[in-house]
Design a protein around this motif. Sequence first.
Motif, PDB file in Angstrom:
ATOM      1  N   TYR A   7     -20.301  33.092 -19.182  1.00  0.00           N
ATOM      2  CA  TYR A   7     -20.661  32.408 -17.955  1.00  0.00           C
ATOM      3  C   TYR A   7     -21.536  31.217 -18.299  1.00  0.00           C
ATOM      4  N   GLY A   8     -21.373  30.155 -17.579  1.00  0.00           N
ATOM      5  CA  GLY A   8     -22.197  28.970 -17.752  1.00  0.00           C
ATOM      6  C   GLY A   8     -22.200  28.205 -16.451  1.00  0.00           C
ATOM      7  N   VAL A   9     -23.034  27.196 -16.372  1.00  0.00           N
ATOM      8  CA  VAL A   9     -23.155  26.413 -15.148  1.00  0.00           C
ATOM      9  C   VAL A   9     -21.807  25.823 -14.742  1.00  0.00           C
ATOM     10  N   GLU A  10     -20.969  25.504 -15.725  1.00  0.00           N
ATOM     11  CA  GLU A  10     -19.687  24.892 -15.403  1.00  0.00           C
ATOM     12  C   GLU A  10     -18.726  25.847 -14.709  1.00  0.00           C
ATOM     13  N   ASP A  11     -19.056  27.121 -14.659  1.00  0.00           N
ATOM     14  CA  ASP A  11     -18.162  28.105 -14.061  1.00  0.00           C
ATOM     15  C   ASP A  11     -18.534  28.488 -12.634  1.00  0.00           C
ATOM     16  N   LEU A  12     -19.689  28.061 -12.129  1.00  0.00           N
ATOM     17  CA  LEU A  12     -20.177  28.599 -10.877  1.00  0.00           C
ATOM     18  C   LEU A  12     -20.482  27.522  -9.837  1.00  0.00           C
ATOM     19  N   LEU A  13     -19.459  26.877  -9.330  1.00  0.00           N
ATOM     20  CA  LEU A  13     -19.577  25.922  -8.234  1.00  0.00           C
ATOM     21  C   LEU A  13     -19.805  26.708  -6.953  1.00  0.00           C
ATOM     22  N   VAL A  14     -20.843  26.350  -6.182  1.00  0.00           N
ATOM     23  CA  VAL A  14     -21.197  27.093  -4.980  1.00  0.00           C
ATOM     24  C   VAL A  14     -21.455  26.119  -3.833  1.00  0.00           C
ATOM     25  N   LYS A  28     -29.139  31.686  -9.999  1.00  0.00           N
ATOM     26  CA  LYS A  28     -30.164  30.657  -9.743  1.00  0.00           C
ATOM     27  C   LYS A  28     -29.506  29.282  -9.798  1.00  0.00           C
ATOM     28  N   TRP A  29     -30.078  28.358  -9.040  1.00  0.00           N
ATOM     29  CA  TRP A  29     -29.519  27.008  -9.001  1.00  0.00           C
ATOM     30  C   TRP A  29     -29.785  26.288 -10.315  1.00  0.00           C
ATOM     31  N   ALA A  30     -28.739  26.015 -11.075  1.00  0.00           N
ATOM     32  CA  ALA A  30     -28.848  25.209 -12.289  1.00  0.00           C
ATOM     33  C   ALA A  30     -28.797  23.728 -11.915  1.00  0.00           C
ATOM     34  N   ILE A  31     -27.983  23.412 -10.916  1.00  0.00           N
ATOM     35  CA  ILE A  31     -27.909  22.069 -10.339  1.00  0.00           C
ATOM     36  C   ILE A  31     -27.969  22.285  -8.831  1.00  0.00           C
ATOM     37  N   PRO A  32     -29.071  21.873  -8.184  1.00  0.00           N
ATOM     38  CA  PRO A  32     -29.266  22.163  -6.759  1.00  0.00           C
ATOM     39  C   PRO A  32     -28.131  21.639  -5.879  1.00  0.00           C
ATOM     40  N   PRO A  33     -27.905  22.293  -4.732  1.00  0.00           N
ATOM     41  CA  PRO A  33     -26.843  21.873  -3.822  1.00  0.00           C
ATOM     42  C   PRO A  33     -27.244  20.600  -3.071  1.00  0.00           C
ATOM     43  N   LYS A  34     -26.767  19.474  -3.566  1.00  0.00           N
ATOM     44  CA  LYS A  34     -27.111  18.197  -2.944  1.00  0.00           C
ATOM     45  C   LYS A  34     -25.906  17.279  -2.796  1.00  0.00           C
ATOM     46  N   TYR A  35     -24.718  17.756  -3.161  1.00  0.00           N
ATOM     47  CA  TYR A  35     -23.522  16.917  -3.139  1.00  0.00           C
ATOM     48  C   TYR A  35     -22.663  17.227  -1.922  1.00  0.00           C
ATOM     49  N   ASN A  36     -22.053  16.192  -1.346  1.00  0.00           N
ATOM     50  CA  ASN A  36     -21.190  16.357  -0.175  1.00  0.00           C
ATOM     51  C   ASN A  36     -19.870  17.041  -0.517  1.00  0.00           C
ATOM     52  N   ASP A  37     -19.444  16.934  -1.755  1.00  0.00           N
ATOM     53  CA  ASP A  37     -18.242  17.596  -2.249  1.00  0.00           C
ATOM     54  C   ASP A  37     -18.387  17.690  -3.758  1.00  0.00           C
ATOM     55  N   ALA A  38     -17.650  18.581  -4.377  1.00  0.00           N
ATOM     56  CA  ALA A  38     -17.765  18.746  -5.824  1.00  0.00           C
ATOM     57  C   ALA A  38     -16.521  19.440  -6.358  1.00  0.00           C
ATOM     58  N   HIS A  39     -16.258  19.188  -7.621  1.00  0.00           N
ATOM     59  CA  HIS A  39     -15.158  19.845  -8.321  1.00  0.00           C
ATOM     60  C   HIS A  39     -15.746  20.693  -9.439  1.00  0.00           C
ATOM     61  N   GLN A  47     -16.774  16.036 -11.319  1.00  0.00           N
ATOM     62  CA  GLN A  47     -16.882  14.943 -10.366  1.00  0.00           C
ATOM     63  C   GLN A  47     -17.509  15.500  -9.105  1.00  0.00           C
ATOM     64  N   VAL A  48     -18.507  14.762  -8.581  1.00  0.00           N
ATOM     65  CA  VAL A  48     -19.213  15.176  -7.375  1.00  0.00           C
ATOM     66  C   VAL A  48     -19.318  13.972  -6.437  1.00  0.00           C
ATOM     67  N   LEU A  49     -19.363  14.259  -5.135  1.00  0.00           N
ATOM     68  CA  LEU A  49     -19.526  13.215  -4.130  1.00  0.00           C
ATOM     69  C   LEU A  49     -21.002  13.130  -3.784  1.00  0.00           C
ATOM     70  N   ASP A  50     -21.656  12.071  -4.282  1.00  0.00           N
ATOM     71  CA  ASP A  50     -23.074  11.839  -4.065  1.00  0.00           C
ATOM     72  C   ASP A  50     -23.196  10.807  -2.945  1.00  0.00           C
ATOM     73  N   GLY A  51     -23.469  11.274  -1.737  1.00  0.00           N
ATOM     74  CA  GLY A  51     -23.443  10.383  -0.576  1.00  0.00           C
ATOM     75  C   GLY A  51     -22.002  10.040  -0.262  1.00  0.00           C
ATOM     76  N   THR A  52     -21.640   8.788  -0.481  1.00  0.00           N
ATOM     77  CA  THR A  52     -20.251   8.364  -0.249  1.00  0.00           C
ATOM     78  C   THR A  52     -19.580   7.911  -1.539  1.00  0.00           C
ATOM     79  N   LYS A  53     -20.222   8.153  -2.662  1.00  0.00           N
ATOM     80  CA  LYS A  53     -19.715   7.682  -3.955  1.00  0.00           C
ATOM     81  C   LYS A  53     -19.420   8.864  -4.880  1.00  0.00           C
TER      82      LYS A  53
END
Length: 181
Positions: A7-14, A28-39, A47-53
């Motif tokens: 298991y690693g951070v790359e396996d657990l999109l939430v 635990k949050w390795a990368i906090p939930p702050k993205y509008n969308d994510a892969h 790739q993550v949607l940060d705001g509109t980018k």
Amino acid sequence: WRPGAPYGVEDLLVKDGFTYGYQDAAGKWAIPPKYNDAHAFEDGFAQVLDGTKWITIDTSGKEVDRSNIHLRRLKPYSEGLALATENGVYGYIDSRGRLAFPLRKYDEAYSFSSGLARIKVDGAYGYLDKTGKLAIPAQYSSASDFDHGLASVMTRDGYGYIDPQAKLVWQAPLPKNQLKP
């Protein structure tokens, strides 16, 4: 999660409410939930949607500069490269999104297997190597990807199987059409 993989951070999109982040195996949050969308992560990048980018991040959540982010990946990575497209031309990108060789116009293009990628050019199939060189000329009216070191092809003389060096290892002649008077 992939069987046999740690298991690693790359396996657990939430998804948390309306935002996305990545958790570690302990939840635990390795990368906090702050993205509008994510892969999901693939080869250490997501790739993550940060705001509109749309941006690319690494497993620590830091933005990664990928100059070829405008390329749209079409297929999963296979043997270190993935098929990508931009404006009707195709190419193969590495795990950092860099082109392995220049974009080209193909009728069709497929993933790598046995070190070769099947392509169709001017109505005929051939195979590229990982440098973009035409390793097996486009000479077949139909062809498959390599599987266990062999690919099925259709030649002028019939169906057959070739190895990655284009050696014909087996062939069955086309049936003769017999017309009745």
